[in-house]
Write an enzyme that holds these catalytic residues in place. Structure first.
Site, mmCIF file in Angstrom:
data_model
loop_
_atom_site.group_PDB
_atom_site.id
_atom_site.type_symbol
_atom_site.label_atom_id
_atom_site.label_comp_id
_atom_site.label_asym_id
_atom_site.label_seq_id
_atom_site.Cartn_x
_atom_site.Cartn_y
_atom_site.Cartn_z
ATOM 1 N N HIS A 112 0.823 -1.205 0.000
ATOM 2 C CA HIS A 112 0.000 0.000 0.000
ATOM 3 C C HIS A 112 0.860 1.258 0.000
ATOM 4 C CE1 HIS A 112 0.613 -0.424 4.433
ATOM 5 N NE2 HIS A 112 0.517 0.890 4.430
ATOM 6 N N ARG B 152 -2.106 11.402 3.683
ATOM 7 C CA ARG B 152 -2.735 12.078 4.824
ATOM 8 C C ARG B 152 -3.894 12.900 4.274
ATOM 9 N NH1 ARG B 152 2.658 11.973 5.934
ATOM 10 N NH2 ARG B 152 3.185 11.094 7.972
ATOM 11 N N GLU C 281 -3.988 3.647 1.679
ATOM 12 C CA GLU C 281 -4.268 3.947 3.078
ATOM 13 C C GLU C 281 -4.470 5.450 3.208
ATOM 14 O OE1 GLU C 281 -1.872 4.267 7.312
ATOM 15 O OE2 GLU C 281 -1.137 2.847 5.802
ATOM 16 N N ASN D 249 -5.765 12.631 10.706
ATOM 17 C CA ASN D 249 -5.434 13.136 12.029
ATOM 18 C C ASN D 249 -6.630 13.955 12.483
ATOM 19 O OD1 ASN D 249 -2.684 12.104 12.384
ATOM 20 N ND2 ASN D 249 -2.274 13.358 10.595
ATOM 21 N N HIS E 220 2.326 11.103 -7.730
ATOM 22 C CA HIS E 220 0.928 10.728 -7.911
ATOM 23 C C HIS E 220 0.749 9.224 -7.733
ATOM 24 C CE1 HIS E 220 2.793 10.136 -11.897
ATOM 25 N NE2 HIS E 220 1.968 9.098 -11.990
ATOM 26 N N GLU F 177 -3.532 9.858 -11.478
ATOM 27 C CA GLU F 177 -3.360 9.640 -12.921
ATOM 28 C C GLU F 177 -4.369 8.587 -13.368
ATOM 29 O OE1 GLU F 177 0.026 8.522 -16.260
ATOM 30 O OE2 GLU F 177 0.521 8.355 -14.132
#
Length: 150
Positions: free
Chosen positions: A14, A18, A68, A72, A95, A141
Site C-alpha cells: 500500500h 494524509r 491507506e 489526524n 501521484h 493519474e
C-alpha cells in the site's frame, strides 16, 4: 538483478495519503472512483482507512495496490489547514494511478461529479492519460488498461 529467493514473496502492499476530511475523501475514493473500504483502524487521535478495488479476494497483507488514508482527527475543522501534495514546490511525491478501460468515459464521469483536473485528455502531448485532483489535491493519474496504439 533478478529477485532472490529471499525477496520472491515481497509485494508493494500500500501507499498512504494524509487527508484533511474523511467524509470528503471517502466519498471521492468510494463513490467516485469505486474503491471498497476493506479495513479501518481507530488509533485514538488518528484513524486509518484502507481502500482497494475488489479484484483481489485475499487478506489485506497479501494484497497489492491498497490506498491507506490517514486522518489526524480535528484537521477537518481547520479552514486554513492543508497537506502538501508533493507536486507543489518543493516537489517530492508525484501521484498514484488507476487503470481504466476507457479514459474518456472516466474523465467525463469525474467531471460530471465535479472533480477538478490537473490535466484532461485533450491537454498537453500525452493525450492517452489524464490527471484528476482528489479532495486534498493529490494527483490521480488515469491510464488506459490497454493502449490502442501499441
Amino acid at each position: 538483478m533478478p529477485a532472490s529467493p529471499e525477496t520472491a514473496s515481497y509485494r508493494l502492499n500500500h501507499t498512504m495519503f494524509r487527508i484533511k476530511d474523511p467524509v470528503k475523501s471517502l466519498h471521492f475514493y468510494q463513490e467516485i472512483l469505486g474503491m471498497d473500504l476493506i479495513d479501518e483502524h481507530d488509533g485514538g487521535d488518528f484513524k486509518l482507512f484502507f481502500l482497494a478495488y475488489g479484484h483481489q479476494k485475499v487478506p489485506r497483507g497479501e494484497r497489492e495496490g491498497i490506498l491507506e488514508l490517514t486522518w489526524n482527527k480535528g484537521t477537518e475543522s481547520k479552514p486554513e489547514f492543508s497537506y502538501h501534495n508533493g507536486n507543489d514546490q518543493p516537489q517530492g511525491f508525484g501521484h498514484i494511478a488507476i487503470a481504466v478501460d476507457d479514459v474518456q468515459q472516466c474523465q467525463d464521469r469525474l467531471l460530471a461529479a465535479g472533480v477538478e483536473f490537473k490535466k484532461k485528455l485533450e491537454d498537453g502531448r500525452m493525450r492517452h492519460i489524464a490527471f484528476a485532483y482528489d479532495p486534498d489535491r493529490y494527483w490521480i493519474e488515469i491510464v488506459p488498461t490497454q493502449r490502442k496504439d501499441v
